[in-house]
Write an enzyme that holds these catalytic residues in place. Structure first.
Site, PDB file in Angstrom:
ATOM      1  N   GLY A  25      37.967  12.228  35.359  1.00 40.63           N
ATOM      2  CA  GLY A  25      37.226  13.487  35.348  1.00 40.63           C
ATOM      3  C   GLY A  25      36.668  13.921  34.010  1.00 40.63           C
ATOM      4  N   GLY A  26      36.527  13.001  33.043  1.00 40.15           N
ATOM      5  CA  GLY A  26      35.933  13.386  31.765  1.00 40.15           C
ATOM      6  C   GLY A  26      36.710  14.517  31.122  1.00 40.15           C
ATOM      7  N   THR A  51      36.355   7.882  35.625  1.00 43.14           N
ATOM      8  CA  THR A  51      37.527   7.176  35.142  1.00 43.14           C
ATOM      9  C   THR A  51      38.390   6.920  36.361  1.00 43.14           C
ATOM     10  OG1 THR A  51      37.330   8.418  33.086  1.00 43.14           O
ATOM     11  CG2 THR A  51      39.457   7.434  33.499  1.00 43.14           C
ATOM     12  N   SER A 104      38.914  10.297  23.427  1.00 44.26           N
ATOM     13  CA  SER A 104      38.940  10.294  24.884  1.00 44.26           C
ATOM     14  C   SER A 104      39.685  11.514  25.401  1.00 44.26           C
ATOM     15  CB  SER A 104      39.644   9.027  25.387  1.00 44.26           C
ATOM     16  OG  SER A 104      39.896   9.094  26.771  1.00 44.26           O
ATOM     17  N   SER A 105      39.408  11.864  26.653  1.00 46.02           N
ATOM     18  CA  SER A 105      40.163  12.926  27.327  1.00 46.02           C
ATOM     19  C   SER A 105      41.238  12.369  28.253  1.00 46.02           C
ATOM     20  CB  SER A 105      39.210  13.803  28.147  1.00 46.02           C
ATOM     21  OG  SER A 105      38.300  14.482  27.320  1.00 46.02           O
ATOM     22  N   THR A 119      38.868   3.398  32.100  1.00 43.92           N
ATOM     23  CA  THR A 119      37.533   3.968  32.233  1.00 43.92           C
ATOM     24  C   THR A 119      36.437   3.004  31.805  1.00 43.92           C
ATOM     25  OG1 THR A 119      36.168   5.898  31.686  1.00 43.92           O
ATOM     26  CG2 THR A 119      37.497   4.964  29.915  1.00 43.92           C
ATOM     27  N   ARG A 160      41.817   1.194  24.128  1.00 45.34           N
ATOM     28  CA  ARG A 160      40.539   1.891  24.118  1.00 45.34           C
ATOM     29  C   ARG A 160      39.486   0.993  23.477  1.00 45.34           C
ATOM     30  NH1 ARG A 160      37.197   5.571  26.324  1.00 45.34           N
ATOM     31  NH2 ARG A 160      36.623   7.327  24.995  1.00 45.34           N
TER      32      ARG A 160
END
Length: 575
Positions: free
Chosen positions: A477-478, A385, A456-457, A403, A112
Site C-alpha cells: 500500500g505504499g 507491494t 521504503s514504507s 515490492t 532492498r
C-alpha cells in the site's frame, strides 16, 4: 374496579412490550453472532500461511506439512508469488523480512534494491532542474538493482532446512502448468496494457484481452527458475539470467550493469524493537521507514489511552491522524539509507520525544500541516507491494514484504527471462522537497547516490505478548502501509478484535502532505461532521482501499487465526 382493569391492561401491554423487546434483542444477538462468525478467520492448530494468492499460500503450507520450517516455506511462497501475482511478486525487485525463531531470536534481512553505479542526483531532471514526468517510474531508467534472489539465498543459508532446489520446484511447476486468472487480475492486466506496450517491444501480456478464467503459462520464467535451481544465486547476478537482464535494459536505455549485479549483497540488520503497553513490537529498520514510524505513532498515542474512544469514532480518527501528521513530517526529513546517513533512531522512538511532538495537539481544532515541520533533534514506496505472514509448527514466524514499487514495477518485462523489473528509483528523491508517485516528500537523506538503498514504507512486523509470539502482520500500500499496520495492531490490542475482523475493518490514512485524511469507501461517515467542524480536510473515494493486510494472530488457546484481506484475492491456509 376500573383502576384494577387499567392495571391489568398496563401489565398486559408491558408483557407484550418486554416480550417483543426480548425477541428483538435475541434476533440482534443472533445477527451479531452470525456476523462475527462470518468475519472469523481461518483457524489452524499448528501452522499458517497467509499471502496474496491461494496458489502461493498452498505451496508454502505444503512445505510446512512436509517438515520444512517457516523460512523454507517463505522461499517457496515467495517464488510462487512471482508466478501467481506478477503485479507485485518478484525476483526483479526487493524486500524486507522480519523474523522470530521458536527460541525467541529476532532479526531482519534487508534485500532492498540499490541505485546503479551510474545513477546520479540529477538524472531525472531537465535542463531547468525540473522533474521529467514518468522518467523515474516507467521504463528502463527507473530500475534499481534487484535484491530478492540475494535475500532468499541469504535467509536459506542461515535458516533453511530443505534444499533450495526442492523449494523452487513448485514455482517451476506452477509456471509451466499455468495460473488461472482471477477477475481482479484480469482487470489489472487489461488496465496496464498500454504501459506494457510503452516499456517493451513485446510481452506475453500483450497476447490478448484477459478475462477471468483464462490460464497464463510462463515458460520463460520456468526456464529462469530452472537455471537458478541448477546454478544457484550467482545465476541471477553473474550468469545467463543476469546477462539477459542487463542486455535488455541497455537496449531500452537503462543503466544497470553486470558490475551492479555482481556487487549486490543482502544485509542483516538489527530490527526496530519497542514496547507498547504490555506488548513488544519488532519491525523493520531503515532503509524501511516502517518500523520507526510505527513506533513513533504508537508512542504518540499511548499517553492518550486511545482505546477509551469508540473504534473509528471522530476522536479516534483525530488522534491517530494528528500523530501520523507529525510522524510523516519526521519521515521526510530524517530517514534514508543508514549506510549513507546517521539516523537518530533512539531519539525518534523515545516516549519523551513523541510526547513533545504532540504537545501542540488540540482536541478542538486541526493542526495545519503547513505548521508542522520535522522535530528538533540535534543531528543532521510502494503502492503495489505484497506481504505474506507465516508461522510454522515449531513456533518460527516470518513477516515478509516484497515490492516492485509501482504496479508491475517499471513495466519492463525481461525478454526471454519472464519477469518484471522494479521502478524503485522513484523511491529515492528525484528532487529533494518534491513528492514521489505516492505523494511522499523526500529530503537530502534520500537523495539519489550510487549504491544507495531507497527509503521504503514497507513494514513487516511481529508482536510479542508475555515473551511469546502474538501477531505477525504487514501490508502493501505504499505510504499507507505504515498506517494500515498501526490500525491493525490497535484493532487487536485496544479493541479486542480477532485477526480477520481486524483485517476487514475500514481504514483511514494521513501522511502530513497532502493535508487531508483519506478514507476507504466503506468507512462510516458518522464521524465526518465533527471532524470537518474542527477544520480537517476529508477525502473519501479517491482510494477505494487502503492497504491489503495479511496477518496471523496467536489465540489464547494457542491456535492460529489467519486474517486474509478481502480487498484482494488473498488467502489464509493452515493445518
Amino acid at each position: 374496579m376500573s383502576s384494577f382493569r387499567i392495571s391489568r391492561s398496563y401489565q398486559f401491554t408491558l408483557v407484550i412490550f418486554m416480550t417483543s423487546l426480548f425477541l428483538v434483542l435475541v434476533q440482534c444477538r443472533e445477527k451479531r453472532e452470525q456476523k462475527d462468525l462470518l468475519i472469523r478467520g481461518v483457524i489452524a492448530d499448528s501452522a499458517m500461511v497467509v499471502s496474496a494468492r491461494v496458489e502461493a499460500s498452498r505451496i508454502g503450507l505444503d512445505v510446512l506439512r512436509n517438515g520444512g520450517n517457516a523460512f523454507d516455506a517463505m522461499i517457496a511462497t515467495d517464488l510462487a508469488l512471482v508466478v501467481a501475482y506478477p503485479f507485485s511478486g518478484n525476483i526483479g525487485g526487493g524486500g524486507f523480512t522480519v523474523f522470530r525463531t521458536h527460541k525467541g531470536e529476532i532479526g531482519s534481512v534487508d534485500y532492498r534494491e540499490k541505485a546503479p553505479l551510474a545513477a546520479h542526483r540529477d538524472m531525472y531532471l531537465d535542463e531547468n532542474g525540473e522533474i521529467i514526468p514518468g522518467l523515474s517510474t516507467l521504463g528502463a531508467l527507473a530500475v534499481g538493482v534487484p535484491g530478492t534472489i540475494a535475500g532468499l539465498f541469504e535467509i536459506h543459508s542461515r535458516f533453511g532446512t530443505k534444499p533450495f532446489s526442492e523449494l523452487i520446484q513448485p514455482a517451476i511447476d506452477l509456471a509451466n502448468n499455468g495460473v488461472v486468472v482471477t477477475k481482479k487480475q484480469a482487470d489489472r492486466l487489461n488496465r496496464y496494457r498500454k504501459y506494457f506496450e510503452q516499456a517493451n517491444e513485446r510481452t506475453i501480456f500483450l497476447d490478448r484481452e484477459w478475462k477471468e478464467g483464462d490460464t497464463i503459462r510462463y515458460p520463460d520464467l520456468a526456464k529462469t527458475f530452472e537455471r537458478i535451481r541448477d546454478n544457484g544465486r550467482e545465476e541471477f547476478y553473474q550468469g545467463e539470467t543476469g546477462l539477459m537482464m542487463v542486455e535488455y535494459l541497455k537496449k531500452l536505455g537503462g543503466i544497470l550493469t553486470l558490475e551492479d549485479l555482481a556487487k549486490y549483497e543482502a544485509v542483516w540488520r538489527e530490527p526496530i524493537v519497542f514496547e507498547y503497553k504490555d506488548y513488544r513490537i519488532i519491525s523493520m529498520p531503515p532503509p524501511s521507514s516502517g518500523g520507526i514510524c510505527v513506533a513513533q505513532i504508537l508512542k504518540s498515542v499511548e499517553p492518550y489511552e486511545i482505546g477509551q474512544y469508540p473504534h473509528n469514532s471522530a476522536r479516534y480518527v483525530q488522534l491517530l491522524a494528528e500523530a501520523e501528521r507529525r510522524v510523516y513530517a519526521d519521515r521526510a526529513y530524517f530517514l534514508g539509507d543508514p549506510d549513507f546517513n546517521v539516523i537518530p533512531l533512539d531519539s525518534l522512538k523515545s516516549a519523551g520525544y513523541n510526547r513533545h511532538r504532540m504537545s501542540d495537539f488540540n482536541w478542538d481544532r486541526a493542526t495545519l500541516s503547513s505548521d508542522v515541520s520535522h522535530g528538533d533533534i540535534q543531528i543532521i514506496e510502494s503502492d503495489q507491494t505484497t506481504h505474506y505472514s507465516i508461522v510454522d509448527t515449531y513456533g518460527n514466524a516470518v513477516s515478509v514484504t516484497n515490492t516492485l514499487n509501482g504496479a508491475y514495477g517499471s513495466k519492463v518485462y525481461v525478454d526471454g527471462a519472464g519477469f518484471f523489473l522494479n521502478n524503485e528509483m522513484d523511491d529515492l528523491s528525484s528532487k529533494p522537497g518534491e513528492p514521489n508517485m505516492f505523494g511522499l516528500i523526500g529530503a537530502e537523506a534520500n537523495s539519489i547516490e550510487p549504491e544507495k538503498r531507497m527509503l521504503s514504507s514497507m513494514t513487516p512486523t511481529i508482536v510479542e505478548k508475555d515473551d511469546q509470539l502474538f501477531m505477525v502482520v504487514g501490508s502493501p500500500g505504499g505510504s499507507t502501509i505504515i498506517t494500515s499496520v498501526v490500525q491493525n495492531i490497535l484493532n487487536v490490542v485496544e479493541y479486542g478484535m480477532g485477526m480477520q475482523q481486524s483485517v476487514s475493518a475500514p481504514r483511514f490514512h494521513h501522511q502530513w502532505l497532502p493535508d487531508q485524511i483519506l478514507f476507504e469507501n466503506s468507512f462510516d461517515t458518522l464521524a465526518f461532521p465533527e471532524l470537518r467542524g474542527k477544520g480537517y480536510s476529508l477525502s473519501k473515494g479517491t482510494s477505494p482501499i487502503i492497504g491489503k493486510v495479511d496477518a496471523i494472530l496467536v489465540l489464547p488457546d494457542g491456535k492460529l487465526e489467519g486474517g486474509a484481506d478481502p480487498r484482494g484475492d488473498d488467502k489464509a491456509v493452515g493445518f
